[in-house]
Design a protein around this motif. Structure first.
Motif, PDB file in Angstrom:
ATOM      1  N   GLN A 178       0.837  -1.231   0.115  1.00 36.23           N
ATOM      2  CA  GLN A 178       0.455  -0.276   0.360  1.00 36.23           C
ATOM      3  C   GLN A 178       0.750   1.156   0.511  1.00 36.23           C
ATOM      4  OE1 GLN A 178      -2.364   1.631   3.428  1.00 36.23           O
ATOM      5  NE2 GLN A 178      -3.931  -0.012   2.526  1.00 36.23           N
ATOM      6  N   VAL A 179       0.463   2.364  -0.446  1.00 38.42           N
ATOM      7  CA  VAL A 179       1.381   3.366  -0.885  1.00 38.42           C
ATOM      8  C   VAL A 179       0.808   4.726  -0.853  1.00 38.42           C
ATOM      9  CG1 VAL A 179       2.982   4.911  -2.709  1.00 38.42           C
ATOM     10  CG2 VAL A 179       2.620   2.361  -2.984  1.00 38.42           C
ATOM     11  N   HIS A 180       1.675   5.414   0.368  1.00 35.27           N
ATOM     12  CA  HIS A 180       0.961   6.653   0.586  1.00 35.27           C
ATOM     13  C   HIS A 180       1.759   7.828   0.220  1.00 35.27           C
ATOM     14  CE1 HIS A 180      -1.112   5.639   4.480  1.00 35.27           C
ATOM     15  NE2 HIS A 180      -2.081   4.718   3.498  1.00 35.27           N
ATOM     16  N   ALA A 181       1.442   8.529  -1.211  1.00 34.21           N
ATOM     17  CA  ALA A 181       2.237   9.324  -1.978  1.00 34.21           C
ATOM     18  C   ALA A 181       2.073  10.419  -1.441  1.00 34.21           C
ATOM     19  CB  ALA A 181       1.281   9.402  -3.260  1.00 34.21           C
ATOM     20  N   ILE A 182       3.027  11.311  -1.009  1.00 33.50           N
ATOM     21  CA  ILE A 182       2.835  12.640   0.083  1.00 33.50           C
ATOM     22  C   ILE A 182       3.968  13.734  -1.575  1.00 33.50           C
ATOM     23  CG2 ILE A 182       4.354  14.277   1.523  1.00 33.50           C
ATOM     24  CD1 ILE A 182       4.633  11.509   2.910  1.00 33.50           C
ATOM     25  N   SER A 183       3.032  14.622  -1.767  1.00 37.56           N
ATOM     26  CA  SER A 183       3.012  15.693  -2.750  1.00 37.56           C
ATOM     27  C   SER A 183       2.807  17.016  -2.954  1.00 37.56           C
ATOM     28  CB  SER A 183       3.027  15.459  -3.926  1.00 37.56           C
ATOM     29  OG  SER A 183       3.084  16.180  -5.468  1.00 37.56           O
ATOM     30  N   GLY A 184       3.371  18.098  -2.991  1.00 33.73           N
ATOM     31  CA  GLY A 184       3.281  19.349  -3.057  1.00 33.73           C
ATOM     32  C   GLY A 184       1.965  19.474  -3.848  1.00 33.73           C
ATOM     33  N   LYS A 185       1.734  19.124  -5.107  1.00 35.90           N
ATOM     34  CA  LYS A 185       0.791  19.429  -5.741  1.00 35.90           C
ATOM     35  C   LYS A 185      -0.183  18.562  -5.934  1.00 35.90           C
ATOM     36  CE  LYS A 185       5.013  19.642  -9.320  1.00 35.90           C
ATOM     37  NZ  LYS A 185       5.538  18.816 -10.352  1.00 35.90           N
ATOM     38  N   THR A 186      -1.313  19.275  -5.344  1.00 35.84           N
ATOM     39  CA  THR A 186      -2.821  17.986  -5.017  1.00 35.84           C
ATOM     40  C   THR A 186      -3.650  18.466  -5.397  1.00 35.84           C
ATOM     41  OG1 THR A 186      -3.647  20.711  -4.423  1.00 35.84           O
ATOM     42  CG2 THR A 186      -2.394  19.574  -2.306  1.00 35.84           C
ATOM     43  N   GLY A 187      -2.911  18.566  -7.561  1.00 42.86           N
ATOM     44  CA  GLY A 187      -3.906  18.508  -8.271  1.00 42.86           C
ATOM     45  C   GLY A 187      -3.888  17.361  -9.537  1.00 42.86           C
ATOM     46  N   GLU A 188      -2.591  17.110  -9.084  1.00 45.63           N
ATOM     47  CA  GLU A 188      -1.962  15.478  -9.228  1.00 45.63           C
ATOM     48  C   GLU A 188      -2.227  14.202  -8.439  1.00 45.63           C
ATOM     49  OE1 GLU A 188      -1.331  16.018 -12.436  1.00 45.63           O
ATOM     50  OE2 GLU A 188      -0.343  18.463 -12.442  1.00 45.63           O
ATOM     51  N   PHE A 189      -3.089  15.035  -7.489  1.00 47.33           N
ATOM     52  CA  PHE A 189      -3.579  13.834  -6.454  1.00 47.33           C
ATOM     53  C   PHE A 189      -4.288  12.732  -7.124  1.00 47.33           C
ATOM     54  CE2 PHE A 189      -2.976  15.504  -1.908  1.00 47.33           C
ATOM     55  CZ  PHE A 189      -1.519  15.837  -2.466  1.00 47.33           C
ATOM     56  N   GLU A 190      -5.499  12.768  -8.164  1.00 46.04           N
ATOM     57  CA  GLU A 190      -6.350  11.931  -8.744  1.00 46.04           C
ATOM     58  C   GLU A 190      -5.642  11.223  -9.390  1.00 46.04           C
ATOM     59  OE1 GLU A 190     -10.397  11.775 -11.914  1.00 46.04           O
ATOM     60  OE2 GLU A 190      -9.813  13.556 -11.066  1.00 46.04           O
ATOM     61  N   PHE A 191      -4.766  11.705 -10.271  1.00 45.04           N
ATOM     62  CA  PHE A 191      -3.328  11.084 -11.534  1.00 45.04           C
ATOM     63  C   PHE A 191      -3.283  10.025 -10.257  1.00 45.04           C
ATOM     64  CE2 PHE A 191       0.249   9.898 -13.193  1.00 45.04           C
ATOM     65  CZ  PHE A 191       0.648   9.665 -14.542  1.00 45.04           C
ATOM     66  N   LEU A 192      -2.195   9.889  -9.204  1.00 48.79           N
ATOM     67  CA  LEU A 192      -1.443   9.799  -8.932  1.00 48.79           C
ATOM     68  C   LEU A 192      -1.999   8.370  -7.650  1.00 48.79           C
ATOM     69  CD1 LEU A 192       0.773  12.324  -6.351  1.00 48.79           C
ATOM     70  CD2 LEU A 192       1.340  10.914  -8.755  1.00 48.79           C
ATOM     71  N   ARG A 193      -3.394   8.443  -7.314  1.00 53.97           N
ATOM     72  CA  ARG A 193      -4.449   7.984  -7.490  1.00 53.97           C
ATOM     73  C   ARG A 193      -4.603   6.620  -8.478  1.00 53.97           C
ATOM     74  NH1 ARG A 193      -7.550  12.208  -4.396  1.00 53.97           N
ATOM     75  NH2 ARG A 193      -7.069  12.061  -2.496  1.00 53.97           N
ATOM     76  N   GLY A 194      -4.709   6.885  -9.415  1.00 52.85           N
ATOM     77  CA  GLY A 194      -5.221   6.445 -10.577  1.00 52.85           C
ATOM     78  C   GLY A 194      -4.155   5.425 -10.703  1.00 52.85           C
ATOM     79  N   ILE A 195      -2.661   5.687 -10.542  1.00 51.89           N
ATOM     80  CA  ILE A 195      -1.606   4.357 -11.057  1.00 51.89           C
ATOM     81  C   ILE A 195      -0.931   3.880  -9.656  1.00 51.89           C
ATOM     82  CG2 ILE A 195      -0.855   6.068 -12.412  1.00 51.89           C
ATOM     83  CD1 ILE A 195       1.293   7.730 -10.838  1.00 51.89           C
ATOM     84  N   GLY A 196      -2.157   3.715  -8.782  1.00 50.20           N
ATOM     85  CA  GLY A 196      -2.070   3.105  -7.695  1.00 50.20           C
ATOM     86  C   GLY A 196      -1.301   3.327  -6.425  1.00 50.20           C
ATOM     87  N   ALA A 197      -1.287   4.996  -5.563  1.00 44.36           N
ATOM     88  CA  ALA A 197      -1.691   5.757  -4.689  1.00 44.36           C
ATOM     89  C   ALA A 197      -3.119   5.064  -3.848  1.00 44.36           C
ATOM     90  CB  ALA A 197      -1.248   6.798  -4.602  1.00 44.36           C
ATOM     91  N   ALA A 198      -2.924   4.512  -2.302  1.00 44.67           N
ATOM     92  CA  ALA A 198      -3.261   4.183  -1.793  1.00 44.67           C
ATOM     93  C   ALA A 198      -4.301   5.726  -0.691  1.00 44.67           C
ATOM     94  CB  ALA A 198      -3.812   2.976  -0.591  1.00 44.67           C
ATOM     95  N   GLU A 199      -3.296   6.181  -0.997  1.00 46.18           N
ATOM     96  CA  GLU A 199      -3.724   7.599   0.168  1.00 46.18           C
ATOM     97  C   GLU A 199      -2.924   8.996  -0.391  1.00 46.18           C
ATOM     98  OE1 GLU A 199      -3.603   9.521   4.496  1.00 46.18           O
ATOM     99  OE2 GLU A 199      -4.262   7.476   4.028  1.00 46.18           O
ATOM    100  N   CYS A 200      -3.513   9.965  -1.316  1.00 46.51           N
ATOM    101  CA  CYS A 200      -1.974  11.382  -1.120  1.00 46.51           C
ATOM    102  C   CYS A 200      -1.992  12.370  -0.074  1.00 46.51           C
ATOM    103  CB  CYS A 200      -2.578  11.979  -2.119  1.00 46.51           C
ATOM    104  SG  CYS A 200      -3.026  10.278  -3.660  1.00 46.51           S
ATOM    105  N   ILE A 201      -1.073  12.653   0.096  1.00 46.19           N
ATOM    106  CA  ILE A 201      -1.346  13.699   1.078  1.00 46.19           C
ATOM    107  C   ILE A 201      -0.644  14.462   0.921  1.00 46.19           C
ATOM    108  CG2 ILE A 201      -0.163  13.367   3.550  1.00 46.19           C
ATOM    109  CD1 ILE A 201       0.600  11.150   4.056  1.00 46.19           C
ATOM    110  N   ASP A 202      -0.900  16.316   1.211  1.00 42.43           N
ATOM    111  CA  ASP A 202      -0.211  16.978   1.146  1.00 42.43           C
ATOM    112  C   ASP A 202       0.339  17.226   1.965  1.00 42.43           C
ATOM    113  OD1 ASP A 202       0.429  19.961   0.424  1.00 42.43           O
ATOM    114  OD2 ASP A 202      -1.703  20.742   0.283  1.00 42.43           O
ATOM    115  N   ARG A 203       2.422  17.465   1.215  1.00 39.06           N
ATOM    116  CA  ARG A 203       3.289  17.733   1.751  1.00 39.06           C
ATOM    117  C   ARG A 203       3.265  19.388   2.361  1.00 39.06           C
ATOM    118  NH1 ARG A 203       7.082  21.323  -0.390  1.00 39.06           N
ATOM    119  NH2 ARG A 203       6.962  22.036  -2.371  1.00 39.06           N
ATOM    120  N   HIS A 204       2.477  19.820   2.323  1.00 33.19           N
ATOM    121  CA  HIS A 204       2.117  21.315   2.465  1.00 33.19           C
ATOM    122  C   HIS A 204       1.670  21.144   4.528  1.00 33.19           C
ATOM    123  CE1 HIS A 204       3.746  23.500  -0.577  1.00 33.19           C
ATOM    124  NE2 HIS A 204       3.191  22.840  -1.396  1.00 33.19           N
TER     125      HIS A 204
END
Length: 333
Positions: A178-204
Motif C-alpha cells: 500500500q503506497v501513501h503518496a506525499i506531494s505538494g502538487k495536490t492537483g495531481e492527486f487524482e492521477f497518483l491514485r489512478g496509478i496505484g496510490a492508496a492515499e495522497c498527502i499534501d506535503r504542505h
C-alpha cells in the motif's frame, strides 16, 4: 574501423563557454567500449537537464554526448556476450558523466554495463523506466533484502509527482504494498491514485511533531526529498521498517537523532543507482520486466520528444514545469 557519421546532442565546456546542441560526429569519436549500439530511445532525468544546461556539475570531462539512459540494438560487438541485433539497455554507469551518453544515434557501451533487454519489456518501455524506474525498483530490492514486507504497513513515497515517485507508486503497488503518496502538487492527486496510490498527502499540510519518536504511521519510506522531510519521517516508521533515500530536493542536511535506529531498529538505506553492482542491476531489470513491472507506463510517459526539443525540455524541467516521464525518440531500429 569504419566510422559512421550520426547526430548527437553534444555538450562542450571550453574557451567558447558551456554549450550543448545537435552536432554530427563519427562513431570513432565515441567513448571506448566493446558494444556499439544503434540507439532507439533515451529519457530525460533531472540530472540530464542540469548537464545539458550547465546548471549542475554533472560531466567530469568534455565534450560528451548527453543522456544518462539509452536503449537500442547492437550494431557491432567485440564481446562474445553480445551479438549484432541484440536489444540492450544501459542506465547510469558513467553515461553523460565520464563517457558519451544516450543522446545520439549511436552509443558505445562497456560490455560490463550493457544489459540485455529482458523478455517482457520493449525498448520504449525500458526508457519510460530508465534511471527513474531503476532507482525506485533498486530501493524496493534493497528494502526487501532488509526484510521489508507489505505486512509492516504502508510505504510513504515523497516527491510522488516526480518521475521516481510516480514509478515507485506503480512498482511498489504492483509488488503488493500500500503506497501513501506525499506531494505538494495536490492537483495531481487524482492521477497518483489512478496509478496505484492508496492515499495522497499534501506535503504542505503534513506536520511533524519534532519529537525524536512518534506514533508509528508508515511501514517504510522511499524518500526523494531529504532534509526536513526525511528527518520528520524517521520517527514515524514502524519497528524494523526501512527508509530508502535516493534524492535531496529538500536539502542535504539531516537533523535527526539515533533513537529511531536504536529503539525501533529502523534502517536508513542509501540508493545510489549509477554504480549499482552488476548482479543487483540484472536482478532489478528482471523484476521490472515481470513481477514488478508497472501497470501504467503509458500514462506515466506523458511526453515523447526529439533531440531538437531537448533544450526546451531541460528548461521546463528545471523550472518545475514538467510532469511524468519524458522519453526521447532517437532513431528507428
Amino acid at each position: 574501423m569504419i566510422s559512421t557519421d550520426f547526430r548527437a546532442f553534444r555538450i562542450h565546456n571550453d574557451a567558447a563557454g558551456y554549450r550543448g546542441g545537435i552536432e554530427t560526429i563519427g562513431t570513432d569519436a565515441l567513448s571506448a567500449g566493446e558494444v556499439l549500439v544503434k540507439v532507439a530511445y533515451s529519457s530525460v532525468n533531472y540530472k540530464d537537464a542540469l548537464a545539458g544546461t550547465g546548471k549542475g556539475k554533472i560531466l567530469r570531462q568534455y565534450p560528451l554526448n548527453g543522456g544518462i539512459d539509452a536503449a537500442g540494438i547492437v550494431a557491432a560487438s567485440t564481446d562474445p556476450r553480445f551479438k549484432e541485433g541484440d536489444a540492450v539497455l544501459c542506465t547510469g554507469s558513467g553515461l553523460s558523466e565520464t563517457r558519451d551518453g544516450g543522446y545520439g544515434e549511436y552509443i558505445r557501451l562497456a560490455a560490463q554495463w550493457a544489459v540485455h533487454l529482458p523478455e517482457g519489456l520493449s525498448l520504449r518501455e525500458s526508457m519510460i523506466l530508465g534511471t527513474a524506474g531503476f532507482t525506485a525498483a533498486l530501493a524496493l530490492l534493497r528494502m526487501e533484502d532488509n526484510r521489508q514486507t507489505p505486512a509492516l504497513g504502508p510505504i510513504a513515497v515523497t516527491g510522488a509527482s516526480g518521475g521516481v515517485g510516480m514509478l515507485a507508486i506503480d512498482i511498489f503497488s504492483r509488488a503488493g504494498y500500500q503506497v501513501h503518496a506525499i506531494s505538494g502538487k495536490t492537483g495531481e492527486f487524482e492521477f497518483l491514485r489512478g496509478i496505484g496510490a492508496a492515499e495522497c498527502i499534501d506535503r504542505h499540510q503534513l506536520t511533524f511533531s519534532g519529537k525524536p519518536m512518534d506514533s508509528a504511521r508508515f511501514g517504510g519510506a522511499l524518500d526523494n526529498v531529504g532534509g526536513a522531510m526525511l528527518a520528520g519521517l524517521l520517527p514515524l516508521i514502524v519497528p524494523y521498517g526501512n527508509a530508502a533515500v535516493c534524492g535531496n530536493a529538500g536539502g542535504v542536511d539531516l537533523d535527526s537523532t539515533v533513537l529511531p535506529f536504536i529503539i525501533r531498529g529502523v534502517s536508513l538505506l542509501g540508493i545510489a543507482s549509477a554504480g549499482t553492482a552488476r548482479d543487483q542491476r540484472d536482478q532489478v531489470w528482471q523484476h521490472l520486466a515481470s513481477d514488478w513491472k508497472p501497470r501504467h507506463l503509458d500514462r506515466i510517459a506523458t511526453r515523447e520528444v526529439t533531440l531538437e526539443q531537448l533544450p526546451e525540455v531541460f528548461e521546463r524541467m528545471l523550472a518545475g514545469d514538467s510532469f511524468g516521464r519524458t522519453i526521447v525518440r532517437i532513431g528507428n531500429v
